[in-house]
Design an enzyme around this catalytic site. Structure first.
Site: not given
Ligand code: GLN
Length: 496
Positions: A84, A159, A183
């Site tokens: 990532k 994400s 995410s």
């Molecule tokens: N969707 C959550 C956020 O926007 C979690 C994102 C993540 O785990 N990086 O913060």
């Protein structure tokens, strides 16, 4: 087809000499060429580096074969992986899905990446992400949206949507993602792969470009539970460069699988707060059916309660933006990436941050700075930290009576691209079942447990206490062996 192999399958073919790491890497690169125009999982590819690393791995394998020490080689020797783009790899761009880091080359690699390289893994490239990992669909990437391999009109989740889509589309054997509030697990669920978020402190965060430091963890996205375990084993462990990494021994996570089939004696809790009105009925049905399978395998199923569950979302959206507003202060146009000159220093800050950050990142910085400001700190940030403790205590209480908690990973299957972009609150709600674990610092895993009528994958989330990854993986493995969801593959246009 070589690109369809799992890590453990490829490792045994590499050892027996039936395939080489270069052949395997070439096959995966060819697969990327064939499908990534549609899927768009990768932000950057590094084929020359990958082939060089694969050739090194072949030499290592050949030496070990001659010396009779193949069994001692790490299983990741010669295995092509994706990373990532919020995780630093020395000399390879790390954009974090943001324009502000468009030209940034990290001068060092994350500890997790160094460990993968030390184990002989081959790095294919960097995968797409919501900007600074803020989002649930990859639509917040400043570059492009990744498409779900099961239906290209839909999001892969986020994400770590690029990593999850790359695994689902066989564009890598496995991948690293990061999980701050879901995410790794949520995109795993939406793409029909396995996603493991380790206990806070299990994996070093050194070289992970921080979003919310008290919540972030690097985790594995893989084609099956065994691979998720292998990847965790390679990246876990204490790191003197990350003061929050914990000095606990790293077990051989994949080892118990050989010995203990079935689930007899395992107590599984089903939290009533995780089956809410408004969730997709097919998700509830599939998850309940999966719990039934686990009962048939010998587990004892109990209903449990996590009473502060409905407070997780507001607490998370105070703490995560508060930490983000502090972490992202370093992007000032002076030290890294984009620099928009504005005459005065203050104007340079304003111009750089104004042009470099996208709307969701700006929203979070404003929310966080507000929550931390002198007049509101006690009312918002401090209160959120207190409620965070209550959420953690909920898990402590339940995990005294049960070994593992089972629930859905996401309230719905993959939604359409564009469906939620203009409605941040409905986007935030997609993580309602995953956020609490990060607030509590415990581990969780999502694995495939069915499909909805549209043919989209559904994820089962399993949760365990701190450093109980072996128990989590054992339960997941037993379920996986009793079902065949993980063997199904999306049909991508390029193949038809
Ligand atoms: N969707 C959550 C956020 O926007 C979690 C994102 C993540 O785990 N990086 O913060």
């Amino acid at each position: 087809m070589l690109h369809e192999l799992t890590i453990h399958q490829a490792a045994s073919l590499l050892r027996s000499g039936e395939i080489t790491a270069v052949e395997l890497t070439e096959a995966v690169l060819a697969r990327i060429l064939a499908v990534d125009n549609d899927v768009k999982a990768y932000l950057a590819l590094t084929p020359e580096v990958a082939l060089e690393q694969a050739a090194e791995a072949d030499a290592t394998l050949a030496d070990a074969r001659r010396a009779g020490t193949l069994a001692e080689l790490p299983l990741l020797t010669g295995i092509p992986l994706a990373i990532k783009d919020v995780i630093s790899v020395e000399g390879i761009p790390a954009t974090c899905g943001s324009k502000i880091l468009e030209n940034y080359l990290p001068p060092y690699s994350a500890t997790a990446v160094l460990k993968l390289r030390a184990a002989g893994a081959v790095l294919l490239g960097k995968t797409n992400t919501d900007e600074f990992a803020m989002g649930s669909s990859t639509e917040n990437s400043a570059y492009f949206t990744t498409h779900n391999p099961w239906d290209l009109e839909r999001v892969p989740g986020g994400s770590s949507g690029g990593s999850a889509a790359a695994v689902a589309a066989d564009e890598c054997l496995a991948a690293l993602g990061t999980d701050t509030g879901g995410s790794v697990r949520q995109p795993a669920a939406l793409c029909g792969v396995v996603g493991l978020k380790p206990t806070y402190g299990r994996v070093s965060r050194y070289g992970l470009i921080a979003y919310a430091s008290s919540l972030d963890q690097i985790g594995s996205l893989a084609k099956d539970v065994t691979d998720a375990a292998i990847l965790l084993g390679a990246i876990a462990g204490h790191d003197p460069r990350d003061s929050t990494s914990v000095n606990a021994p790293v077990p051989d996570y994949a080892a118990p699988f050989q010995h203990k089939p079935g689930l007899s004696g395992l107590r599984i809790g089903v939290p009533k707060e995780y089956f809410v009105p408004g969730m997709q009925p097919e998700v509830e049905a599939a998850v309940r059916a999966a719990i039934g399978v686990m009962r048939d395998l010998g587990a004892e199923i109990r209903e449990v309660s996590l009473p502060h569950t409905d407070l997780a979302l507001p607490v998370y959206y105070l703490i995560a933006p508060a930490e983000a507003s502090a972490n992202l202060a370093r992007f000032d146009g002076i030290r890294y990436g984009l620099s928009a000159s504005g005459g005065s220093l203050w104007e340079t800050y304003r111009q750089t941050r104004g042009q470099g950050f996208g709307p969701e990142v700006k929203r979070r910085i404003m929310l966080g700075a507000y929550a931390l400001s002198a007049g509101y700190y006690d009312a918002y940030y401090l209160k959120a930290q207190q409620v965070r403790t209550l959420i953690k205590q909920d898990f402590d209480n339940v995990l005294r009576d049960v070994d593992v908690i089972a629930c859905p990973t996401s309230p719905t299957t993959a939604f359409r691209i564009g469906e939620k972009v203009d409605d941040p609150l409905s986007m935030y709600l997609t993580d309602i079942f995953t956020l609490s674990l990060n607030l509590a610092g415990i581990c969780g895993l999502s694995l495939p447990c069915g499909f909805d009528a549209a043919g989209l994958p559904i994820g089962l989330q399993l949760i365990a206490g701190p450093f109980e990854e072996p128990r989590l993986l054992q339960a997941a493995y037993a379920y996986e062996q009793a079902t065949d969801w993980h063997t199904r593959k999306p049909k991508l246009e390029a193949e038809s």
